[in-house]
Scaffold this motif. Sequence first.
Motif, mmCIF file in Angstrom:
data_model
loop_
_atom_site.group_PDB
_atom_site.id
_atom_site.type_symbol
_atom_site.label_atom_id
_atom_site.label_comp_id
_atom_site.label_asym_id
_atom_site.label_seq_id
_atom_site.Cartn_x
_atom_site.Cartn_y
_atom_site.Cartn_z
ATOM 1 N N GLY A 216 0.825 -1.211 0.000
ATOM 2 C CA GLY A 216 0.000 0.000 0.000
ATOM 3 C C GLY A 216 0.853 1.252 0.000
ATOM 4 N N ILE A 217 1.907 1.231 0.807
ATOM 5 C CA ILE A 217 2.814 2.384 0.848
ATOM 6 C C ILE A 217 3.464 2.591 -0.510
ATOM 7 C CG2 ILE A 217 5.086 3.107 1.697
ATOM 8 C CD1 ILE A 217 4.252 2.724 4.385
ATOM 9 N N MET A 218 3.925 1.480 -1.102
ATOM 10 C CA MET A 218 4.583 1.593 -2.397
ATOM 11 C C MET A 218 3.620 2.172 -3.430
ATOM 12 S SD MET A 218 7.011 -0.951 -4.446
ATOM 13 C CE MET A 218 6.050 -2.353 -4.927
ATOM 14 N N ASN A 219 2.407 1.648 -3.391
ATOM 15 C CA ASN A 219 1.379 2.103 -4.328
ATOM 16 C C ASN A 219 1.167 3.612 -4.202
ATOM 17 O OD1 ASN A 219 -0.744 2.132 -6.094
ATOM 18 N ND2 ASN A 219 -2.243 1.465 -4.573
ATOM 19 N N ILE A 220 0.968 4.067 -2.956
ATOM 20 C CA ILE A 220 0.729 5.490 -2.732
ATOM 21 C C ILE A 220 1.951 6.307 -3.135
ATOM 22 C CG2 ILE A 220 0.352 7.230 -0.947
ATOM 23 C CD1 ILE A 220 -2.157 5.755 -1.606
ATOM 24 N N MET A 221 3.129 5.790 -2.849
ATOM 25 C CA MET A 221 4.329 6.544 -3.212
ATOM 26 C C MET A 221 4.435 6.666 -4.739
ATOM 27 S SD MET A 221 5.510 7.554 -0.410
ATOM 28 C CE MET A 221 7.023 8.334 -0.896
ATOM 29 N N PHE A 222 4.054 5.601 -5.420
ATOM 30 C CA PHE A 222 4.077 5.652 -6.881
ATOM 31 C C PHE A 222 3.101 6.698 -7.412
ATOM 32 C CE2 PHE A 222 6.254 1.563 -7.913
ATOM 33 C CZ PHE A 222 7.095 2.125 -8.825
ATOM 34 N N VAL A 223 1.883 6.630 -6.889
ATOM 35 C CA VAL A 223 0.865 7.588 -7.302
ATOM 36 C C VAL A 223 1.358 8.994 -6.986
ATOM 37 C CG1 VAL A 223 -1.470 8.408 -6.845
ATOM 38 C CG2 VAL A 223 -1.030 5.972 -7.022
ATOM 39 N N SER A 224 1.969 9.095 -5.824
ATOM 40 C CA SER A 224 2.445 10.384 -5.367
ATOM 41 C C SER A 224 3.537 10.933 -6.290
ATOM 42 C CB SER A 224 2.953 10.212 -3.934
ATOM 43 O OG SER A 224 3.608 11.328 -3.507
ATOM 44 N N VAL A 225 4.413 10.045 -6.756
ATOM 45 C CA VAL A 225 5.475 10.487 -7.670
ATOM 46 C C VAL A 225 4.852 11.011 -8.966
ATOM 47 C CG1 VAL A 225 7.344 9.671 -9.152
ATOM 48 C CG2 VAL A 225 7.303 9.037 -6.751
ATOM 49 N N THR A 226 3.868 10.286 -9.464
ATOM 50 C CA THR A 226 3.228 10.710 -10.708
ATOM 51 C C THR A 226 2.474 12.019 -10.504
ATOM 52 O OG1 THR A 226 2.911 8.368 -11.086
ATOM 53 C CG2 THR A 226 1.803 9.859 -12.594
ATOM 54 N N GLU A 227 1.733 12.048 -9.404
ATOM 55 C CA GLU A 227 0.908 13.218 -9.126
ATOM 56 C C GLU A 227 1.767 14.452 -8.849
ATOM 57 O OE1 GLU A 227 -2.421 12.589 -6.192
ATOM 58 O OE2 GLU A 227 -1.322 14.243 -5.290
ATOM 59 N N ARG A 228 2.922 14.224 -8.299
ATOM 60 C CA ARG A 228 3.771 15.353 -7.913
ATOM 61 C C ARG A 228 4.923 15.571 -8.890
ATOM 62 N NH1 ARG A 228 4.739 13.438 -1.971
ATOM 63 N NH2 ARG A 228 6.262 15.094 -1.860
ATOM 64 N N THR A 229 4.757 15.081 -10.122
ATOM 65 C CA THR A 229 5.847 15.224 -11.092
ATOM 66 C C THR A 229 6.247 16.682 -11.288
ATOM 67 O OG1 THR A 229 5.084 13.253 -12.207
ATOM 68 C CG2 THR A 229 6.526 14.685 -13.439
ATOM 69 N N ARG A 230 5.246 17.543 -11.375
ATOM 70 C CA ARG A 230 5.557 18.981 -11.567
ATOM 71 C C ARG A 230 6.283 19.543 -10.354
ATOM 72 N NH1 ARG A 230 2.196 21.941 -15.598
ATOM 73 N NH2 ARG A 230 2.677 23.772 -14.364
ATOM 74 N N GLU A 231 5.847 19.079 -9.173
ATOM 75 C CA GLU A 231 6.538 19.533 -7.959
ATOM 76 C C GLU A 231 8.002 19.098 -8.000
ATOM 77 O OE1 GLU A 231 4.840 18.189 -4.188
ATOM 78 O OE2 GLU A 231 6.865 18.233 -3.346
ATOM 79 N N ILE A 232 8.221 17.852 -8.456
ATOM 80 C CA ILE A 232 9.593 17.345 -8.543
ATOM 81 C C ILE A 232 10.388 18.192 -9.531
ATOM 82 C CG2 ILE A 232 10.993 15.378 -9.281
ATOM 83 C CD1 ILE A 232 8.572 13.619 -8.279
ATOM 84 N N GLY A 233 9.752 18.495 -10.681
ATOM 85 C CA GLY A 233 10.404 19.337 -11.673
ATOM 86 C C GLY A 233 10.766 20.702 -11.103
ATOM 87 N N LEU A 234 9.829 21.281 -10.352
ATOM 88 C CA LEU A 234 10.084 22.582 -9.752
ATOM 89 C C LEU A 234 11.254 22.492 -8.772
ATOM 90 C CD1 LEU A 234 9.153 25.546 -9.068
ATOM 91 C CD2 LEU A 234 8.142 24.474 -7.064
ATOM 92 N N ARG A 235 11.215 21.474 -7.915
ATOM 93 C CA ARG A 235 12.285 21.308 -6.926
ATOM 94 C C ARG A 235 13.635 21.177 -7.616
ATOM 95 N NH1 ARG A 235 10.730 20.398 -1.701
ATOM 96 N NH2 ARG A 235 8.520 19.946 -1.370
ATOM 97 N N MET A 236 13.650 20.471 -8.761
ATOM 98 C CA MET A 236 14.898 20.325 -9.499
ATOM 99 C C MET A 236 15.325 21.656 -10.095
ATOM 100 S SD MET A 236 14.437 16.672 -11.354
ATOM 101 C CE MET A 236 15.066 15.192 -10.576
ATOM 102 N N SER A 237 14.359 22.416 -10.613
ATOM 103 C CA SER A 237 14.725 23.670 -11.279
ATOM 104 C C SER A 237 15.242 24.711 -10.285
ATOM 105 C CB SER A 237 13.533 24.231 -12.050
ATOM 106 O OG SER A 237 12.577 24.757 -11.150
ATOM 107 N N ILE A 238 14.856 24.597 -9.021
ATOM 108 C CA ILE A 238 15.385 25.563 -8.058
ATOM 109 C C ILE A 238 16.569 24.989 -7.287
ATOM 110 C CG2 ILE A 238 13.241 26.862 -7.778
ATOM 111 C CD1 ILE A 238 12.809 25.258 -5.197
ATOM 112 N N GLY A 239 17.115 23.890 -7.795
ATOM 113 C CA GLY A 239 18.390 23.440 -7.238
ATOM 114 C C GLY A 239 18.366 22.109 -6.535
ATOM 115 N N GLY A 240 17.232 21.405 -6.547
ATOM 116 C CA GLY A 240 17.207 20.077 -5.942
ATOM 117 C C GLY A 240 17.934 19.091 -6.838
ATOM 118 N N ARG A 241 18.887 18.358 -6.264
ATOM 119 C CA ARG A 241 19.597 17.351 -7.049
ATOM 120 C C ARG A 241 18.772 16.072 -7.053
ATOM 121 N NH1 ARG A 241 24.689 17.268 -3.418
ATOM 122 N NH2 ARG A 241 22.965 17.447 -1.977
ATOM 123 N N GLY A 242 19.124 15.159 -7.956
ATOM 124 C CA GLY A 242 18.434 13.873 -8.009
ATOM 125 C C GLY A 242 18.416 13.208 -6.654
#
Lengths: 253, 406
Positions: B298-324
Amino acid sequence: MEKTIIKIAGLRKDYHIGEVTVHALRGINLSIDRGEFVAVMGMSGSGKSTMLNILGCLDVPTKGEYWLDGVDIRTLSKDQLARLRNQKLGFVFQAYNLLPRTTALENVELPLFYNSQVKSKERKERAIRALEAVGLADRMHHMPNQLSGGQQQRVAIARSLVNDPVMILADEPTGNLDTRTSFEIMELFQDLNERGRTIVYVTHEPDIARFATRNVVFRDGLIQRENMVTERLYARDVLKNLPVENIEEFETK
Amino acid sequence: MNFSNLIKIAVRALVRNRLRAVLTMLGIIIGVASVIAMLALGEGSKRSMRQEMSNMGTNMIMVMPNFMRRGGVSLGSSSSMALKMSDVEAIRNEAVNVAAVSPEVRASGQIIYGNQNAQSTIYGASEEYMEIRKLNIKTGRVFTSQEVKSMAKVCLVGQTVIENLFGEGVDPVGFNIRITNIPFLIIGTLEEKGESGMGQDQDDLIVAPYTTVQRRLAAIDYINGIYASATSEEKSPEAITEIEEILRRTHKLNDSDENDFRIMSQSELMSTMTSITDIMTYLLGAIAGISLLVGGIGIMNIMFVSVTERTREIGLRMSIGGRGKDILRQFLVESIILSILGGLLGIILGYLIAKGAGSLMDTPAYVQSKAVILAFIVCFIIGVFFGWYPARKAASLNPIDALRYE
């Protein structure tokens, strides 16, 4: 300090989509000086956004040179690029890209979280100062959905300012805003530019491009034309002359 | 990015999605709670069983006649006449690892006192019997070897018998009762033992000299069983071997013959019982473990959904200096926080369930620190294991693609 902040020579960018290769940029030469206010123009697919992404180190060129503030981008690793974005660049997006359910203050703080040299007290102070600079001191604890489009974009600008970047890159910053609000955002940019900040922004509206000092027009992956703005508009004056009754007020508060 | 920033970012991201975080944790909470509760109840019943067993004497050894077979037909063990008093004497004289030995002769009959009567079992034994079976005298005394020799009509009575015949709280020492019409003098009473692990009333008994029971009540010349105690619990296996050798000799069995008796020891019985409860515990624990696994997925499932749902957030975090690796760590920390917090809540809930169910079922639940630590570690591993893959996916995104994601 060197006068030139961006120096680009023979820059190419190819995308491979299946079998087809798309040449998004086909040999760009460009240099931008410190303190310039540049509008990048062009039609959809002309390569202007690709250009901006490369300028912002979000994307790497296929070929060609790119020097940013004296650093050769080609020599940097992914992590070093991230660090460069964190400390030298500020981004403003068309869709604002604020974190939902997060206060304006926390949104502005975000870039400083990725800089381990900034302590939490300093982080907060700098975020407050950045919000004050964009005139949102009284909206610090509001969530994005409690702010109007223009206010959200101001928060995004504050976020791009908070790390004290050498250059601000904006991708269609007024694309989602009504005329008056667009002018207000441009007024903010002009203010920042007057205080010495280098700004490069992409737009497809000729009106908006006239607030810059220089226009670069892209076409089919090449620079079609580059010119200094002769009849430059000043947002403060334009706003003053805008007839109040004709303005559509989209702002909620 | 330093560690406190990392925690702060992860916590903020979780708080932003409170409901989702809580729902994700629910799987882990239920899984951990059921594991903890099952193990606690299993351990509790094992402990109470062990306690009862040791009340019955840990070095006790029982010898029963084996099923007698005639032409392949089992006649049942009680009908066997294999054990004699001479066997008891032989064990008493020869076995060095045996501390005490007593015959047992059983008879059942109607016990009458005044106008009251009850059915009970009369155990005929020698005076050592009390010590071997850990039967304690409450009032009065045990019969003497003299009384055994003289077939005295004396007896000791258990608490259930007293209740049935005389009523509660009466001390019947000195009273005369009739057992199948033969008068017996009560010389002592037995302390209460309660129910056995199998639900048998251990207080419904009368103990009398075996000679008396053998001749006057049962009218037999053999004995029903032999009770012995080893000198210590450790010596128990040796004592068993000794008894077996002695009995095979006195019964004149050839090497090829099967034993015509069975030897059981309390420690053996105890290990059988505990292994049964162990199996039950592990079985229930395994079922609960599966629900924990489902919680992890269940955790994995939610984390997966969360990664997809938060893709733009991840992109933003990367653009302001978040490393992989910053993104990877953030997602990993989020999933570890979820699973550990879920684990802690699960441990608390499991503890409460164990206590509640324990008091309902009248078995004391016992939460072992071992189980708690195990649950905690398992949760951490679940967090890392099931968080890793989605986190990797998030970290490997190209900032540009992530930003453009719709």
